[in-house]
Design a protein around this motif. Structure first.
Motif, PDB file in Angstrom:
ATOM      1  N   ASP A 217     184.130  54.491  68.223  1.00 22.29           N
ATOM      2  CA  ASP A 217     184.783  55.525  67.248  1.00 22.29           C
ATOM      3  C   ASP A 217     184.052  55.981  66.285  1.00 22.29           C
ATOM      4  OD1 ASP A 217     185.132  53.542  65.748  1.00 22.29           O
ATOM      5  OD2 ASP A 217     187.363  53.076  66.401  1.00 22.29           O
ATOM      6  N   GLU A 218     184.397  56.433  65.423  1.00 23.73           N
ATOM      7  CA  GLU A 218     183.883  57.024  64.174  1.00 23.73           C
ATOM      8  C   GLU A 218     183.858  55.957  63.053  1.00 23.73           C
ATOM      9  OE1 GLU A 218     188.203  57.530  63.253  1.00 23.73           O
ATOM     10  OE2 GLU A 218     187.090  57.619  64.735  1.00 23.73           O
ATOM     11  N   TRP A 222     179.573  51.088  63.151  1.00 26.46           N
ATOM     12  CA  TRP A 222     179.142  51.156  64.515  1.00 26.46           C
ATOM     13  C   TRP A 222     177.901  51.908  64.491  1.00 26.46           C
ATOM     14  CZ3 TRP A 222     181.586  47.540  66.929  1.00 26.46           C
ATOM     15  CH2 TRP A 222     183.105  47.346  66.822  1.00 26.46           C
ATOM     16  N   ASP A 223     177.527  52.490  63.441  1.00 25.87           N
ATOM     17  CA  ASP A 223     176.349  53.364  63.279  1.00 25.87           C
ATOM     18  C   ASP A 223     174.970  52.340  63.616  1.00 25.87           C
ATOM     19  OD1 ASP A 223     177.902  55.316  62.502  1.00 25.87           O
ATOM     20  OD2 ASP A 223     177.338  55.254  60.246  1.00 25.87           O
ATOM     21  N   ARG A 233     179.809  58.766  70.556  1.00 28.16           N
ATOM     22  CA  ARG A 233     180.920  58.427  69.374  1.00 28.16           C
ATOM     23  C   ARG A 233     182.143  59.417  69.766  1.00 28.16           C
ATOM     24  NH1 ARG A 233     178.259  55.828  65.245  1.00 28.16           N
ATOM     25  NH2 ARG A 233     180.432  55.448  64.339  1.00 28.16           N
TER      26      ARG A 233
END
Length: 319
Positions: A217-218, A222-223, A233
């Motif tokens: 998700d955003e 998680w980048d 994403r």
């Protein structure tokens, strides 16, 4: 409209009535065949591996002809030193399997007529066996990752002016933990318990095969996955699924986990959250498997699991 799988005859291949009506001899024979499939149920000594043994006339155990060690049908398994009859253990597993959203120890203790602690330990041994049986290989293909928080409930104040935002760390009691789910589409679901969702980056690195497409998700943490995996994403503020990117299967797992916490167990202690998460991951992955097959899977997993290091000291307050 097609019939739901759980309502179809294909889903119902296990009869609890038949399990409860088994004689002790028949129950032991069924357990033996699943523990020692290579010898069709003939006993194998857990100490030396010999297939030569005989029944003792004075006790319901075997004696190995090679090393002279005595062993029972559950020696060396997660049910070692059991007090319950084998038939009752099989019945407990059958009842456990049929609980789509889990099965509480209190309910099990009433069904079997045993003490609550007996049912509690028995069910946790089954969960431990599930956890051991599922730890195999890295995930590949398309993998979804997400996290959800459980436990640590803080009752809101009566008057609105006294209520605080319980999402903020300062207003929590420190018991809230996150379950990180890494789910392969059409495959397994791997779960880990952590203090913060950002620890899921390390979990993905440990459990996902290089080159796998990861869906997240955003959330900004998680980048970092983009440095190791092809990543897709989805911004849930805008859509739940877009151009093949989504975490809906991970969310499906969390839905089952949440229903188990709220509707079945009502409270899950933080120290046992990993066990419940592993159970729900197995239930989610096996949701289209007949209950008879699920029963065989759990009995075989319990027979293959070694003596529990976590639960063997429960009665001495070590677990």
């Amino acid at each position: 409209m097609s019939q739901h799988f759980l309502l179809s005859p294909a889903a119902k291949t296990l009869s609890l009535v038949k399990v409860m009506r088994m004689s002790d001899k028949a129950a032991k024979a069924a357990f033996a065949k699943m523990r020692w499939p290579e010898t069709d149920g003939a006993p194998i000594c857990p100490a030396c591996g010999s297939t030569e043994s005989y029944d003792l006339a004075t006790r319901p155990v075997y004696k190995c002809k090679a090393c002279s060690k005595q062993f029972s049908i559950t020696s060396g398994t997660i049910f070692a030193s059991r007090k319950l009859a084998v038939r009752d253990i099989l019945a407990a597993i059958a009842i456990f399997v049929n609980g789509a959203k889990g099965y509480s120890a209190l309910h099990m203790s009433r069904d079997l007529g045993v003490d609550y602690k007996t049912a509690f330990v028995l069910l946790h041994k089954v969960r431990e066996a599930i956890e051991m049986a599922r730890e195999q290989g890295a995930l590949s293909g398309d993998v979804e990752v997400d996290g959800a928080y459980f436990g640590g409930y803080v009752k809101p104040a009566n008057e609105k002016k006294d209520r605080k935002d319980r999402r903020k760390m300062v207003n929590q009691n420190g018991k809230r933990q996150v379950v990180i789910a890494v789910r392969e589409r059409g495959g397994r679901t791997v779960t880990r318990v952590a203090k913060a969702e950002m620890e899921g980056v390390k979990v993905v690195a440990q459990t996902v095969q290089p080159g796998t497409t990861v869906h997240a998700d955003e959330a900004s943490h998680w980048d970092r996955l983009a440095a190791y995996f092809p990543i897709k994403r989805i911004n849930h503020k805008e859509a739940y699924s877009l151009d093949g990117a989504c975490t809906n299967q991970a969310e499906s797992f969390f839905s089952r986990m949440r229903r188990a916490e709220i509707g079945t167990h009502h409270h899950i202690a933080g120290r046992y959250l990993d066990a419940y998460a592993a159970e729900m991951a197995w239930r989610e992955d096996a949701r289209r498997t007949a209950n008879g097959t699920q029963f065989t899977m759990l009995v075989a997993a319990s027979a293959a699991a070694p003596v529990s290091a976590r639960w063997c000291g429960y009665w001495q307050r070590r677990a």
